[in-house]
Structure formats: C-alpha cells, structure tokens
Scaffold this motif. Structure first.
Motif, PDB file in Angstrom:
ATOM      1  N   GLN A  43      38.416  71.299 -79.157  1.00  0.00           N
ATOM      2  CA  GLN A  43      38.862  70.203 -78.299  1.00  0.00           C
ATOM      3  C   GLN A  43      40.380  70.211 -78.111  1.00  0.00           C
ATOM      4  OE1 GLN A  43      37.134  66.403 -79.477  1.00  0.00           O
ATOM      5  NE2 GLN A  43      35.254  67.413 -80.133  1.00  0.00           N
ATOM      6  N   GLY A  44      40.929  71.383 -77.934  1.00  0.00           N
ATOM      7  CA  GLY A  44      42.356  71.524 -77.686  1.00  0.00           C
ATOM      8  C   GLY A  44      43.240  71.420 -78.910  1.00  0.00           C
ATOM      9  N   LYS A  45      42.638  71.290 -80.101  1.00  0.00           N
ATOM     10  CA  LYS A  45      43.399  71.182 -81.337  1.00  0.00           C
ATOM     11  C   LYS A  45      43.317  72.481 -82.141  1.00  0.00           C
ATOM     12  CE  LYS A  45      44.648  66.891 -80.751  1.00  0.00           C
ATOM     13  NZ  LYS A  45      46.063  66.504 -80.556  1.00  0.00           N
ATOM     14  N   ALA A  69      47.254  70.613 -87.733  1.00  0.00           N
ATOM     15  CA  ALA A  69      46.987  70.038 -89.051  1.00  0.00           C
ATOM     16  C   ALA A  69      46.493  71.115 -90.003  1.00  0.00           C
ATOM     17  CB  ALA A  69      45.949  68.921 -88.959  1.00  0.00           C
ATOM     18  N   LEU A  70      46.672  70.828 -91.312  1.00  0.00           N
ATOM     19  CA  LEU A  70      46.129  71.640 -92.405  1.00  0.00           C
ATOM     20  C   LEU A  70      45.164  70.789 -93.206  1.00  0.00           C
ATOM     21  CD1 LEU A  70      49.087  73.624 -94.042  1.00  0.00           C
ATOM     22  CD2 LEU A  70      46.990  74.594 -93.117  1.00  0.00           C
ATOM     23  N   VAL A  71      44.000  71.343 -93.515  1.00  0.00           N
ATOM     24  CA  VAL A  71      42.999  70.660 -94.328  1.00  0.00           C
ATOM     25  C   VAL A  71      42.734  71.530 -95.556  1.00  0.00           C
ATOM     26  CG1 VAL A  71      40.685  69.663 -94.366  1.00  0.00           C
ATOM     27  CG2 VAL A  71      41.968  69.725 -92.221  1.00  0.00           C
ATOM     28  N   PRO A  98      50.681  67.250 -90.529  1.00  0.00           N
ATOM     29  CA  PRO A  98      49.680  66.455 -91.239  1.00  0.00           C
ATOM     30  C   PRO A  98      48.886  67.322 -92.227  1.00  0.00           C
ATOM     31  CG  PRO A  98      49.567  66.086 -88.856  1.00  0.00           C
ATOM     32  CD  PRO A  98      50.408  67.306 -89.079  1.00  0.00           C
ATOM     33  N   LEU A  99      48.780  66.849 -93.466  1.00  0.00           N
ATOM     34  CA  LEU A  99      47.989  67.502 -94.505  1.00  0.00           C
ATOM     35  C   LEU A  99      46.844  66.580 -94.904  1.00  0.00           C
ATOM     36  CD1 LEU A  99      50.809  68.779 -96.922  1.00  0.00           C
ATOM     37  CD2 LEU A  99      49.937  69.887 -94.843  1.00  0.00           C
ATOM     38  N   GLU A 143      43.318  64.584 -86.478  1.00  0.00           N
ATOM     39  CA  GLU A 143      43.889  64.652 -85.123  1.00  0.00           C
ATOM     40  C   GLU A 143      42.820  64.422 -84.048  1.00  0.00           C
ATOM     41  OE1 GLU A 143      47.411  64.993 -85.111  1.00  0.00           O
ATOM     42  OE2 GLU A 143      46.784  64.612 -87.174  1.00  0.00           O
ATOM     43  N   GLY A 144      41.945  63.463 -84.322  1.00  0.00           N
ATOM     44  CA  GLY A 144      40.910  63.097 -83.369  1.00  0.00           C
ATOM     45  C   GLY A 144      39.628  63.891 -83.484  1.00  0.00           C
TER      46      GLY A 144
END
Length: 255
Positions: A43-45, A69-71, A98-99, A143-144
């Motif tokens: 989705q564009g992320k 983002a990192l997960v 964002p982590l 991020e959504g």
C-alpha cells in the motif's frame, strides 16, 4: 504486496567463517545467506522486519531508497545489529524512524544503543520514534498497515511473528501454540524458519517446519533462517513438496 528476502541465514550467516563444508564452499548464489530480514512493500509503504548486522549491505543491494518503519521480532543481535544504519534514512527523509517492538525489546535497544537515547545527543546519531507492541494478540498498525502479532517461543524467549493481510512471517521459533497456528491459517503465503535436519533447542528443524506447513496448507510457503547444516539449496529444495520452497537472499514474492 511485494516481499523481498533481504537475508535468509542464521546468526552466523552462510558461509560460516572458517567452515569448508560443501555448502560454505558452494558457488551457487542461493547458498550465500546474510542474516535474516525481510522487506515489505505494501500500500505504498516500505517496511522492514528486523535489521541485523548485514542491514546496510542488504539495503544497498536491493536499492531501498526509502523506509517508513522498522518492526522487530525479538532482541537478538542478528535481528537488531544494523539499527545504526537507519541514519541514512534519517538524513534522506528528514524525519525520525518509527520502531515497533515489544517493550522488552525496546528496552534492550535502549541499552545496546545507549548513545541514541542519551540526554545530550552526539550530532548525526540515529533518530527514532519508539512504538511499543503492547499485546501479543491484538492487531496494531504500522504507518497505516495492519499487523497481526503471532506469539511463538524461541526456546524460552517469547518472540513475535506477524501476519499482514494474507502474508505471514515467522522466524526464530521452535514452538507455536494452537491459537498461534489458527492465526496463521488461511494465509496465502507463509514464511517459516527451518534451521537444519537435526532437532534444535530453539529453532524448528526441516521436518518440524514441513509438518506445520502441511497442516496449514498455504498456497505458497518459504523456509528461512537456514543454516549450512541444511545442505545445498538445489539438493534440499528438490526434496520438498511443490508448494514449499527454500527462500534465498534477493528472492522477490508478489501477492
């Protein structure tokens, strides 16, 4: 969604330093395995699960010029050792990274990367936003993008896998509860760790991983976190069911 396997190896990678076995001496590019990590474009992320010690090399190889983002699945160094290299994205994107991780994992990052969180920060250090994953059962959003956490055990250490839509990713585990298996059921694509043929204290071996995948019966399955003890890619994959493949570094899967 497009999934890119940044790394499919164990904590030592393949080849292993000093090893002269047939796998470590193989010239097949699929037998060259960096530390385990995966990149999702959805989705564009642009989202990466785990940034191990090879993170910089992986990001350059795959030309990942933007990261949202990192997960993190857990706190072991082969999954977190590349965190410092997010600086390039800080500079390029002019924003904090964002982590997302369980509170225990975030606390470990604070200890290992104390300079990132110091009161008086050195210029140019990584800039991060910490987002705790507070439940092992409740969905959360990166991020959504909706993530479903899946609890597993890595020997006695609780770790997380993640389901994103019909894609499920789980590595560094040797136990899944019936509830976790049901969370995975119905996935179109499942990625699961399979360390070697012999039983291991903290990872599924090949036979255990196959049994789980045959029960869940996804459309496609990929094995990751592979050691040199599993054998050469070409020979091992030839023995698998048609819907199960060995992942390899750089493999792209579209859904």
């Amino acid at each position: 969604m497009e999934i890119t396997f940044l790394g499919t190896g164990t904590s030592q990678g393949v080849p292993v330093i000093g090893c002269t076995c047939a796998v470590c001496r193989s010239v097949d590019y699929r037998d060259k395995r960096l530390r385990v990590s995966v990149h999702l474009q959805v989705q564009g992320k642009s989202i990466i699960i785990d940034s191990g010690p090879d993170f910089r090399q992986q990001a350059l190889r795959e030309r990942i010029d933007h990261l949202d983002a990192l997960v993190f699945t857990h706190e072991h160094k082969d999954h977190t050792g590349g965190l410092d290299d997010i600086r390039a994205y800080n500079f390029r994107q002019q924003q904090d990274m964002p982590l997302y991780a369980e509170p225990r994992v975030l606390e470990q990052l604070k200890r290992e990367y104390a300079y990132i969180f110091a009161e008086h920060k050195y210029p140019g250090i990584p800039q991060v936003q910490m987002h705790p994953i507070l439940s092992e059962t409740d969905r959360f959003w990166v991020e959504g993008i909706e993530f479903q956490p899946i609890r597993a055990l890595h020997y006695k250490l609780p770790v997380l896998g993640f389901r994103v839509g019909n894609f499920t990713y789980l590595t560094d585990a040797n136990y899944l509860s019936p509830e976790a298996l049901e969370q995975m059921r119905g996935s179109e694509v499942i990625v699961l760790n399979a360390l070697r043929h012999e039983k291991h204290i903290s990872h599924f071996n090949l036979q255990e991983a196959i049994a789980i995948l045959e029960d869940l019966a996804p459309g496609r399955a990929y094995l990751t976190h592979i050691s040199h003890q599993l054998g050469r890619h070409r020979e091992t994959e030839a023995e698998l069911s048609d819907f199960i493949r060995l992942a390899y570094d750089g493999l792209r899967v579209k859904m």
